[in-house]
Design an enzyme around this catalytic site. Structure first.
Site, short mmCIF file in Angstrom:
data_model
loop_
_atom_site.label_atom_id
_atom_site.label_comp_id
_atom_site.label_asym_id
_atom_site.label_seq_id
_atom_site.Cartn_x
_atom_site.Cartn_y
_atom_site.Cartn_z
N LYS A 224 -38.51 5.78 68.93
CA LYS A 224 -38.17 4.65 69.79
C LYS A 224 -36.68 4.36 69.81
O LYS A 224 -36.15 3.85 70.78
CB LYS A 224 -38.89 3.40 69.28
CG LYS A 224 -40.33 3.35 69.69
CD LYS A 224 -40.94 2.03 69.25
CE LYS A 224 -42.44 2.17 69.26
NZ LYS A 224 -43.12 1.40 68.29
N ARG A 225 -36.04 4.66 68.72
CA ARG A 225 -34.62 4.32 68.63
C ARG A 225 -33.77 5.18 69.57
O ARG A 225 -32.77 4.74 70.07
CB ARG A 225 -34.12 4.49 67.18
CG ARG A 225 -34.32 3.25 66.34
CD ARG A 225 -33.86 3.47 64.94
NE ARG A 225 -34.62 4.53 64.27
CZ ARG A 225 -34.13 5.70 63.95
NH1 ARG A 225 -32.87 5.99 64.20
NH2 ARG A 225 -34.88 6.60 63.36
#
Ligand code: GLU
Length: 429
Positions: free
Chosen positions: A203-204
């Site tokens: 997600k980062r």
């Protein structure tokens, strides 16, 4: 006789559908259809605390949006009686035991466990590396490994197609299948999805939430083609396929072992292709929710006709469309063509204003506009760039945009002359 192909997509509704999940669902769908088999959607919702209805809904909505229809649907939360039955069976045979309120599955201490995988061949694990593990927690909740295996058996799953991150769970699953006296399905562990630097996608580093792509104006056709190429490629190097065509060409044995790099530029390339193929009215229908500007339908459509080839996804439209609805600020140096001078630019703009003002609304067509600007450049002894460049910048405020004649035509006489005069003022100011 070969078993009927029955595959499943088995998401845990503890989060929304993500890119990796969508690809797993697609591979399962294609394999099922290709082999005239069945696709099962199994919602693995045994984790009561983390499972949520909204995620279930998100997963199903997005699968439907992609066109991935399933044939049967199950919820693990409704199958507890079955799990209890097999738990008792294992306890009775002493293949499982109770400890501190939980139930543990007893694993062998010696020998090898071989995972036969269609993509990876035989992958060997040593039984001594698999410790006894919990199959029912002390609160009564069943653990993923146990219910996953019971369901694969009970649902007669022929092939387990899932992410490579599950490969390390498979020895546990094989031991459970054996303990239950069940047939072991064929395994297909599809490659991890990686960032461009080959680290595991998270997600980062990337937007992994599937619905965000739909919301940004990516088309299902583009996402299907992009997702299928996260690990698979056509032997002939073809890039664009309909879902139906993919059913024919897709082949699990061509799926690579190595991680598949997520390349957003490649997704944009696909989406641009499908967007530019739409009819103007289909494009308008899809684009409409992204238009934040006030204007008539016919004006919006004219603007979009110039941008359909430019936008990679529809959420880019507000930025690309902006100058058609409001004048933008720009530095006056942008008005001067690189081979030209401020004096020649002033000349180019003022003579353009003169001839354009004399043109009637009826003659305000791309053809006429081109002609008249060409003639003016020649008559004034100017380079085309002394006229076409500053006119384009005056109308758009940008160094890159559709052509000046297209802009004049869409903006219309009044607005165009107004902007050209502002530009002239800037240069003289
Ligand atoms: N519920 C598991 C997951 O979402 C399913 C794994 C599997 O396909 O066996 O990761």
């Amino acid at each position: 006789m070969r078993r009927q192909v029955r595959v499943r997509f088995a998401p845990s509704p503890t989060g929304a559908l993500h890119i990796g999940g969508a690809r797993t669902a697609l591979f399962n769908y294609l394999f099922a259809k290709k082999n005239k088999g069945k696709l099962i959607l199994r919602i693995e919702d045994t984790d009561k605390e983390r499972s949520q209805k909204v995620f279930e809904k998100d997963i199903k909505t997005n699968l439907k949006w992609l066109g991935l229809k399933w044939d049967e649907e199950y919820y693990q939360s409704k199958r507890v009686t079955l799990y209890k039955k097999y738990l008792q069976q294992l306890l009775k045979k002493d293949l499982a035991y109770k400890q501190a309120g939980a139930v543990y599955f007893r694993t062998p201490t010696t020998g090898k466990i071989v995972v036969k995988d269609i993509i990876r061949g035989s992958v060997e694990f040593s039984a001594s590396d698999v410790d006894d593990f919990v199959i029912q927690k002390s609160d009564g909740g069943f653990v993923f490994h146990f219910v996953n295996v019971i369901d694969d058996w009970d649902m007669k799953i022929s092939h387990v197609i899932r992410g490579e991150d599950h490969l390390s769970n498979t020895p546990k699953h094989i031991l459970l299948f054996k303990a239950l006296g069940a047939d072991i399905p064929e395994y297909v562990h599809i490659p991890l999805i990686l960032n461009e630097d080959r680290s595991k996608m998270s997600k980062r580093t990337n937007d992994v939430n599937f619905a965000d792509y739909a919301a940004k104006g990516y088309l299902p056709e583009a996402l299907i083609n992009f997702l299928v190429q996260l690990g698979w490629s056509d032997p002939k190097g073809r890039e664009f396929f309909s879902l139906k065509e993919l059913i024919n060409v897709f082949d699990l044995s061509r799926v690579q072992k190595a991680g598949a790099v997520f390349d957003l530029k490649y997704l944009n390339h696909h989406n641009h292709h499908y967007l530019s193929q739409l009819s103007p009215s289909a494009y308008y229908k899809l684009a409409k929710p992204y238009i934040p500007f006030r204007g008539t339908e016919s004006y919006h459509k004219k603007v979009l006709s110039l941008l359909q080839e430019r936008a990679e996804y529809l959420a880019q439209l507000p930025e690309l469309m902006g100058f058609f609805y409001k004048t933008s600020d720009y530095d006056k140096s942008l008005l001067v063509f690189k081979k030209s001078s401020p004096a020649q630019t002033v000349n180019g703009l003022s003579s353009s204003i003169k001839v354009l003002s004399a043109l009637t609304e009826k003659s305000w067509t791309e053809k006429k506009l081109q002609q008249i600007l060409d003639t003016t450049a020649a008559a004034e002894g100017l380079m085309p760039g002394d006229i076409f460049w500053p006119v384009r910048v005056a109308l758009s405020g940008l160094s890159g945009s559709p052509s000046p004649v297209e802009l004049l035509s869409v903006l219309g006489k009044k607005e165009s002359i107004k902007r050209l005069e502002i530009a002239l003022k800037k240069l003289n100011g």
